[in-house]
Design an enzyme around this catalytic site. Structure first.
Site, PDB file in Angstrom:
ATOM      1  N   ASP A  33     -20.967 -22.126 -26.418  1.00  8.73           N
ATOM      2  CA  ASP A  33     -20.179 -22.846 -27.393  1.00  8.73           C
ATOM      3  C   ASP A  33     -18.650 -22.777 -26.757  1.00  8.73           C
ATOM      4  OD1 ASP A  33     -20.030 -23.135 -30.957  1.00  8.73           O
ATOM      5  OD2 ASP A  33     -18.143 -23.063 -29.780  1.00  8.73           O
ATOM      6  N   ILE A  34     -17.944 -24.057 -26.941  1.00  8.53           N
ATOM      7  CA  ILE A  34     -16.707 -24.016 -26.218  1.00  8.53           C
ATOM      8  C   ILE A  34     -15.717 -23.461 -26.932  1.00  8.53           C
ATOM      9  CG2 ILE A  34     -15.952 -25.963 -28.078  1.00  8.53           C
ATOM     10  CD1 ILE A  34     -15.217 -27.616 -25.198  1.00  8.53           C
ATOM     11  N   ASN A  90     -25.460 -24.264 -39.503  1.00  5.76           N
ATOM     12  CA  ASN A  90     -24.542 -24.897 -40.613  1.00  5.76           C
ATOM     13  C   ASN A  90     -25.085 -26.307 -41.008  1.00  5.76           C
ATOM     14  OD1 ASN A  90     -22.882 -22.506 -40.533  1.00  5.76           O
ATOM     15  ND2 ASN A  90     -21.618 -23.513 -38.698  1.00  5.76           N
ATOM     16  N   GLY A  96     -20.026 -25.808 -43.461  1.00  4.84           N
ATOM     17  CA  GLY A  96     -19.310 -25.843 -42.238  1.00  4.84           C
ATOM     18  C   GLY A  96     -19.672 -26.647 -41.149  1.00  4.84           C
ATOM     19  N   GLN A  97     -20.386 -27.578 -41.076  1.00  4.49           N
ATOM     20  CA  GLN A  97     -21.213 -28.257 -40.098  1.00  4.49           C
ATOM     21  C   GLN A  97     -19.882 -29.217 -39.589  1.00  4.49           C
ATOM     22  OE1 GLN A  97     -24.780 -30.408 -40.855  1.00  4.49           O
ATOM     23  NE2 GLN A  97     -25.129 -30.819 -38.682  1.00  4.49           N
ATOM     24  N   HIS A 103     -28.058 -27.655 -34.748  1.00 10.01           N
ATOM     25  CA  HIS A 103     -27.914 -26.576 -33.716  1.00 10.01           C
ATOM     26  C   HIS A 103     -27.963 -25.347 -34.193  1.00 10.01           C
ATOM     27  CE1 HIS A 103     -23.845 -27.987 -35.129  1.00 10.01           C
ATOM     28  NE2 HIS A 103     -23.436 -26.850 -35.181  1.00 10.01           N
ATOM     29  N   LEU A 104     -28.529 -24.367 -33.483  1.00 10.41           N
ATOM     30  CA  LEU A 104     -28.586 -22.868 -34.058  1.00 10.41           C
ATOM     31  C   LEU A 104     -27.351 -22.321 -33.053  1.00 10.41           C
ATOM     32  CD1 LEU A 104     -32.060 -21.891 -33.912  1.00 10.41           C
ATOM     33  CD2 LEU A 104     -31.190 -23.050 -35.676  1.00 10.41           C
ATOM     34  N   HIS A 105     -26.639 -21.540 -33.843  1.00 12.99           N
ATOM     35  CA  HIS A 105     -25.694 -20.540 -33.227  1.00 12.99           C
ATOM     36  C   HIS A 105     -26.191 -19.465 -33.185  1.00 12.99           C
ATOM     37  CE1 HIS A 105     -21.601 -22.783 -34.511  1.00 12.99           C
ATOM     38  NE2 HIS A 105     -22.705 -23.466 -35.149  1.00 12.99           N
TER      39      HIS A 105
HETATM   40  P1  DGP Z   1     -20.793 -26.278 -36.476  1.00 14.84           P
HETATM   41  O1  DGP Z   1     -19.275 -26.195 -37.007  1.00 14.84           O
HETATM   42  O2  DGP Z   1     -21.877 -25.443 -36.948  1.00 14.84           O
HETATM   43  O3  DGP Z   1     -20.964 -28.028 -36.665  1.00 14.84           O
HETATM   44  O4  DGP Z   1     -20.559 -25.969 -34.757  1.00 14.84           O
HETATM   45  C1  DGP Z   1     -20.121 -26.741 -33.927  1.00 14.84           C
HETATM   46  C2  DGP Z   1     -19.771 -26.070 -32.676  1.00 14.84           C
HETATM   47  O5  DGP Z   1     -19.866 -27.046 -31.468  1.00 14.84           O
HETATM   48  C3  DGP Z   1     -18.476 -25.175 -32.716  1.00 14.84           C
HETATM   49  O6  DGP Z   1     -18.745 -23.939 -32.783  1.00 14.84           O
HETATM   50  C4  DGP Z   1     -17.767 -25.510 -31.396  1.00 14.84           C
HETATM   51  C5  DGP Z   1     -18.772 -26.344 -30.620  1.00 14.84           C
HETATM   52  N1  DGP Z   1     -18.513 -27.654 -29.912  1.00 14.84           N
HETATM   53  C6  DGP Z   1     -17.738 -28.767 -30.275  1.00 14.84           C
HETATM   54  N2  DGP Z   1     -17.462 -29.426 -29.365  1.00 14.84           N
HETATM   55  C7  DGP Z   1     -18.451 -28.991 -28.218  1.00 14.84           C
HETATM   56  C8  DGP Z   1     -18.573 -29.340 -26.726  1.00 14.84           C
HETATM   57  O7  DGP Z   1     -17.690 -30.391 -26.597  1.00 14.84           O
HETATM   58  N3  DGP Z   1     -18.784 -28.450 -25.925  1.00 14.84           N
HETATM   59  C9  DGP Z   1     -19.579 -27.312 -26.529  1.00 14.84           C
HETATM   60  N4  DGP Z   1     -19.802 -26.431 -25.430  1.00 14.84           N
HETATM   61  N5  DGP Z   1     -19.253 -26.666 -27.741  1.00 14.84           N
HETATM   62  C10 DGP Z   1     -18.679 -27.684 -28.657  1.00 14.84           C
END
Ligand code: DGP
Length: 117
Positions: A33-34, A90, A96-97, A103-105
């Protein structure tokens, strides 16, 4: 944010933008996650875009199973399996999506709070 099926995660799947990929199969991709919310925070996605688990159908059942098993494999790889970890998905605005590609965190490396905020 769009809900039309192509998102930033589609670009990661197609290698159009960089990501730190930690696990991959024919159907699933996992990358860091970024904006990590825990010492280990990996996103596990199906390569085929599905908006959320709420949009999945019976045709997606095997893929959803593969996603969960991939998350558990990532946790083992990350060294967080023994201490315990959390898998979160989410869904929609109240969930909170923010990225509308399922995606699974996988979060671990610290104790998780319950209930989530
Ligand atoms: P959600 O809120 O559950 O939809 O989570 C989306 C997640 O995606 C959030 O934790 C940040 C991550 N994210 C968003 N953009 C990028 C990206 O460009 N690269 C990566 N690695 N993660 C990202």
């Amino acid at each position: 944010m769009t809900q039309d099926g192509d998102t930033i995660f589609g670009k990661i799947v197609r290698r159009e933008i960089p990501a730190t990929i930690v696990y991959e199969t024919d159907t699933v991709l996992a990358f860091r996650d970024i904006s990590p919310a825990a010492p280990s925070h990996v996103l596990v996605i199906p390569k085929r875009p599905i908006v959320s688990v709420a949009h999945a159908t019976k045709d997606d059942a095997q893929l959803i199973g593969e996603l969960m098993l991939a998350a558990a494999e990532v946790a083992r790889q990350e060294g967080i399996a023994e201490g315990g970890y959390r898998i979160v998905t989410n869904i929609g605005q109240h969930g909170g999506q923010t990225v509308f590609h399922l995606h699974l965190h996988v979060l671990g490396g610290r104790p998780m709070e319950w209930p989530p905020g």
